[in-house]
Design an enzyme around this catalytic site. Structure first.
Site, PDB file in Angstrom:
ATOM      1  CB  THR A   1      -0.884  -0.036   1.266  1.00 33.65           C
ATOM      2  OG1 THR A   1      -1.828  -1.073   1.086  1.00 33.65           O
ATOM      3  CG2 THR A   1      -1.581   1.268   1.541  1.00 33.65           C
TER       4      THR A   1
ATOM      5  CB  VAL B   1     -13.737  -2.615   2.032  1.00 29.49           C
ATOM      6  CG1 VAL B   1     -13.192  -1.208   2.247  1.00 29.49           C
ATOM      7  CG2 VAL B   1     -14.640  -2.649   0.806  1.00 29.49           C
TER       8      VAL B   1
HETATM    9  N1  ASP Z   1      -3.736  -2.159   4.627  1.00 26.68           N
HETATM   10  C1  ASP Z   1      -3.943  -2.737   3.329  1.00 26.68           C
HETATM   11  C2  ASP Z   1      -5.221  -3.538   3.343  1.00 26.68           C
HETATM   12  O1  ASP Z   1      -5.458  -4.232   4.313  1.00 26.68           O
HETATM   13  C3  ASP Z   1      -2.840  -3.627   2.889  1.00 26.68           C
HETATM   14  C4  ASP Z   1      -1.502  -2.964   2.820  1.00 26.68           C
HETATM   15  O2  ASP Z   1      -1.182  -2.132   3.683  1.00 26.68           O
HETATM   16  O3  ASP Z   1      -0.742  -3.282   1.886  1.00 26.68           O
HETATM   17  O4  ASP Z   1      -5.923  -3.525   2.358  1.00 26.68           O
END
Ligand code: ASP
Length: 309
Positions: free
Chosen positions: A174, A203
């Site tokens: 992310t 989500v």
């Molecule tokens: N926080 C993101 C999710 O759970 C994943 C990530 O941080 O790469 O969709």
């Protein structure tokens, strides 16, 4: 007048010198430096923090190395479902989208929702219809295809696993940005493809205001990365701001409490970037590494990946 400052991340996880080739490391550092440079340029010319975080996240979304925009992971059904959000700390206005595909820059769609609708979040087909109506740039599905992500998805499917970005390891790709502009405004933005092999419709924390993203000029701007379900349950980004606002914690103490105590004790892995109204920056993570970059006016920009830097 404030000295502008900026921090970005490209995800946290099992990132160590042993599992990152020097060529890959160079590519990641270059991508982080490019995103930082584009944000710095805007900040030094007096832009609003919102423009800065959007610009940085767009640069990272366009880079296939990160799990957002172009580099988004595959869902169980072999599709892409991207989530993104933005928030401005001066008005507390926020915008978010969830489960969109084909949109080149979901962060800009989130901003569009914030600025041109009466809503905070749009999801799925409705969000897509809105994107087309608003004239957002769309890309064919093969723009989002990468052989690496495909192999990662095949692997995860074989094991019946839901994975965070990286086959074999746990890595969250992310992307996010937080900024303080010259006028003293804070803003935050976060964008993701979510988790490899996730159920369609899942989500994460990224588009949820208060969980993965939050900004308030009174306290701080925050963007999170990690096990989304843990960040949602902890209302992580807002919790950090509340520790400052109601508990008189410093930015550093509050960020530490959320990442190293609350999320970690609950069993969640990840990190965050945050900046306060004085330009202090923190980038804590409880995983092995986190792709990150930061800059304060008058200082050279820095990037980091591993724990010991
Ligand atoms: N926080 C993101 C999710 O759970 C994943 C990530 O941080 O790469 O969709």
């Amino acid at each position: 007048m404030k000295n502008p400052a900026l921090a970005i991340h490209g995800g946290a996880g099992t990132i160590s010198r042993n599992n990152l080739s020097s060529e890959k490391e160079r590519q990641y550092r270059e991508a982080l430096a490019d995103a930082l440079a584009s944000g710095r340029e805007l900040l030094t010319s007096g832009a609003h923090a919102l423009d800065v975080v959007e610009r940085c996240v767009r640069v990272l979304e366009d880079c296939p190395l990160f799990n957002a925009g172009r580099g988004s992971v595959f869902t169980h059904e072999g599709t892409h479902e991207m989530d993104a959000s933005v928030m401005r700390g001066d008005t507390l206005a926020a915008g978010a989208v969830a489960g969109v595909h084909g949109v080149k820059n979901p962060v800009s769609l989130a901003r569009h929702v914030m600025e041109n609708t009466r809503h905070v979040m749009l999801c799925g087909e409705g969000a897509l219809a809105y994107a087309r109506e608003a004239g957002l740039e769309m890309m064919p599905e093969d723009w989002f295809f990468s052989a690496f992500r495909h192999a990662q998805w095949q692997d995860a499917r074989k094991d019946g696993d839901v994975r965070l970005d990286h086959a074999g390891d746990r890595k969250f790709g992310t992307v996010g940005a937080v900024a303080l502009d010259r006028a003293g405004n804070l803003a935050a933005a976060t964008s993701t493809g979510g988790m490899t092999n996730k159920r369609s419709g899942r989500v994460g924390d990224t588009p949820l205001v208060g969980a993965g993203t939050y900004a308030n000029n009174q306290t701080c701007a925050v963007s999170c990365t990690g096990d989304g379900e843990y960040f949602i349950r902890a209302v992580a980004a807002y919790d950090l701001a509340c520790l400052m606002q109601y508990g008189n914690y410093s930015l550093e103490e509050a960020a530490r409490k959320v990442i190293m105590e609350k999320i970690k004790t609950a069993g969640g892995e990840g990190g965050l970037i945050a900046i306060d109204a004085s330009g202090h920056i923190v980038l804590p993570f409880n995983s092995e590494g986190m792709y990150r970059g930061w800059w304060r006016e008058g200082e050279p920009p820095k990037t980091g990946i591993y724990r010991d830097e």
